[in-house]
Design an enzyme around this catalytic site. Structure first.
Site, PDB file in Angstrom:
ATOM      1  N   ARG A 126      11.678  -4.727 -23.431  1.00 53.45           N
ATOM      2  CA  ARG A 126      12.684  -3.703 -23.692  1.00 53.45           C
ATOM      3  C   ARG A 126      12.148  -2.366 -23.189  1.00 53.45           C
ATOM      4  O   ARG A 126      10.960  -2.046 -23.378  1.00 53.45           O
ATOM      5  CB  ARG A 126      13.001  -3.607 -25.193  1.00 53.45           C
ATOM      6  CG  ARG A 126      13.863  -4.736 -25.730  1.00 53.45           C
ATOM      7  CD  ARG A 126      15.290  -4.710 -25.165  1.00 53.45           C
ATOM      8  NE  ARG A 126      16.134  -5.783 -25.679  1.00 53.45           N
ATOM      9  CZ  ARG A 126      16.314  -6.958 -25.077  1.00 53.45           C
ATOM     10  NH1 ARG A 126      15.714  -7.224 -23.932  1.00 53.45           N
ATOM     11  NH2 ARG A 126      17.111  -7.864 -25.604  1.00 53.45           N
ATOM     12  N   HIS A 142      17.554  -5.719 -15.224  1.00 52.01           N
ATOM     13  CA  HIS A 142      17.564  -6.568 -16.434  1.00 52.01           C
ATOM     14  C   HIS A 142      18.047  -7.989 -16.094  1.00 52.01           C
ATOM     15  O   HIS A 142      18.940  -8.530 -16.741  1.00 52.01           O
ATOM     16  CB  HIS A 142      18.439  -5.931 -17.540  1.00 52.01           C
ATOM     17  CG  HIS A 142      18.018  -6.371 -18.919  1.00 52.01           C
ATOM     18  ND1 HIS A 142      18.115  -5.579 -20.030  1.00 52.01           N
ATOM     19  CD2 HIS A 142      17.497  -7.540 -19.357  1.00 52.01           C
ATOM     20  CE1 HIS A 142      17.694  -6.227 -21.096  1.00 52.01           C
ATOM     21  NE2 HIS A 142      17.303  -7.431 -20.710  1.00 52.01           N
ATOM     22  N   GLU A 162      19.194   2.022 -20.770  1.00 49.13           N
ATOM     23  CA  GLU A 162      19.901   1.422 -19.649  1.00 49.13           C
ATOM     24  C   GLU A 162      21.394   1.235 -19.972  1.00 49.13           C
ATOM     25  O   GLU A 162      21.735   1.115 -21.143  1.00 49.13           O
ATOM     26  CB  GLU A 162      19.233   0.100 -19.244  1.00 49.13           C
ATOM     27  CG  GLU A 162      19.216  -0.951 -20.312  1.00 49.13           C
ATOM     28  CD  GLU A 162      18.451  -2.197 -19.870  1.00 49.13           C
ATOM     29  OE1 GLU A 162      17.246  -2.243 -20.066  1.00 49.13           O
ATOM     30  OE2 GLU A 162      19.084  -3.102 -19.339  1.00 49.13           O
TER      31      GLU A 162
HETATM   32  C1  DGY Z   1      17.038 -11.136 -23.779  1.00 47.78           C
HETATM   33  O1  DGY Z   1      17.374 -12.337 -23.895  1.00 47.78           O
HETATM   34  O2  DGY Z   1      16.692 -10.448 -24.725  1.00 47.78           O
HETATM   35  C2  DGY Z   1      17.077 -10.616 -22.416  1.00 47.78           C
HETATM   36  O3  DGY Z   1      16.655  -9.310 -22.365  1.00 47.78           O
HETATM   37  C3  DGY Z   1      18.455 -10.779 -21.823  1.00 47.78           C
HETATM   38  O4  DGY Z   1      18.300 -11.127 -20.533  1.00 47.78           O
END
Ligand code: DGY
Length: 334
Positions: free
Chosen positions: A247, A300, A276
């Site tokens: 993240r 992402h 984002e």
């Molecule tokens: C998640 O699964 O948390 C990812 O960031 C999404 O792609």
């Protein structure tokens, strides 16, 4: 005749997702309402559509808080978040309303994100993006022993912050395939990881001081917000690279830009960003990140393979089916 109570269950899905999950829900006879526009659902629309549903299948781009829980009403039993991360869901509010929250840490996703982290790591080490750009621009004027020198991965030291399934997959692959040494930091020792690799449990500071590649695989929590900031960049080797597929807010982006500008570290690859999709950064910082050759950016997409996204879809649906059938959720968010 007995009434089929399943058919009364109403599920709201906040965006069109791969079909494995919706199909499984429809096969159960549930009424499945999917927001069809290929965009993040507007808040007003979410609050309207969630009303009266028994299950909400949300995405990481939806802020699920008390207002949503209230809007849904008393029938809501589960929020099945279509993501491994669940920092977009207010767990305390869900608990208050007696609503179960689940996520989608499917084995396929752990493999896929680990692959993506590896791809970024190799792309940084071998300067792939920069090399591609130079070649496409017609700037390759013949072999040159000094052109675009990168660094080997084999035999280097990898520092992994957070050793859930994704972190473990990354370590196993790099350890077996490239003889990489691994240091890891986590809230507690991971004996399973130590059994399958040469990984050594160290403090975050030691990891930062000794690693050639630092890859982040921790969840975003109050305790991990800006875990990597100016002080931590100062500890890193000048030749080290940072990779973040977890993240964005785990890394202080302004501090990262300063570390890159002053060559405190060699480079970074980011799949996730603070605030984002736009960089919630000062304009100079986002401009710098977008143009620096020592930086690789992906939107992402670390889990963006058909296999992983179908597995996430199916797992979100299976969690809904379990909870609506009075069974425990398969993957509760915790
Ligand atoms: C998640 O699964 O948390 C990812 O960031 C999404 O792609």
């Amino acid at each position: 005749m007995l009434k089929n109570t399943f058919s009364m269950y109403k599920i709201f899905i906040t965006r069109h997702i791969p079909d494995a999950g919706p199909k499984a829900l429809k096969e159960k006879g549930y009424q499945v309402d999917i927001y069809q526009k290929d965009d993040v659902i507007a808040r007003k629309e979410l609050l309207k559509r969630v009303k009266g549903c028994d299950a909400l299948l949300s995405l990481l781009t939806d802020k699920i808080d008390e207002e949503v829980l209230k809007a849904a009403g008393p029938k809501l039993k589960i929020i099945a978040n279509y993501a491994v991360g669940f920092d977009n869901v207010d767990l305390a509010a869900a608990k208050k309303y007696g609503v179960t929250v689940t996520n989608t840490p499917a084995p396929e996703v752990s493999e896929t994100v680990a692959e993506h982290a590896m791809a970024l790591l190799f792309a940084l080490a071998h300067r792939i993006v920069e090399s591609d750009h130079l070649t496409r621009q017609g700037k390759y004027h013949g072999w040159n022993p000094n052109l675009l020198l990168g660094t080997d991965v084999t035999g280097k030291t990898l520092g992994v912050i957070g050793t859930g399934r994704i972190g473990m997959n990354l370590v196993r692959r790099l350890n077996e395939g490239f003889g990489i040494r691994t240091l890891y930091s986590d809230v507690k020792r991971n004996k399973e990881l130590e059994k399958i690799s040469n990984a050594k449990f160290v403090t975050l500071n030691e990891l930062l001081m000794r690693s050639d590649f630092v890859s982040i695989h921790a969840p975003l929590l109050p305790s991990t917000h800006h875990l990597i900031s100016t002080k931590q960049f100062r500890l890193m080797k000048k030749t080290a690279y940072l990779i973040n597929t977890s993240r964005g807010s785990i890394v202080d982006s302004h501090a990262l830009v300063q570390a890159l500008k002053t060559k405190r570290i060699a480079g970074a690859a980011l799949d996730v960003f603070e605030g984002e999709p736009a960089f919630a950064l000062r304009r100079q910082d986002s401009t710098y990140l977008q143009h620096a050759w020592s930086v690789i950016l992906t939107p992402h997409t670390a889990s963006a393979t058909i296999e992983a996204r179908q597995a996430m879809s199916k797992l979100a649906a299976d969690n809904i089916i379990a909870v609506l059938s009075g069974k425990p959720p398969l993957t509760p968010a915790k």
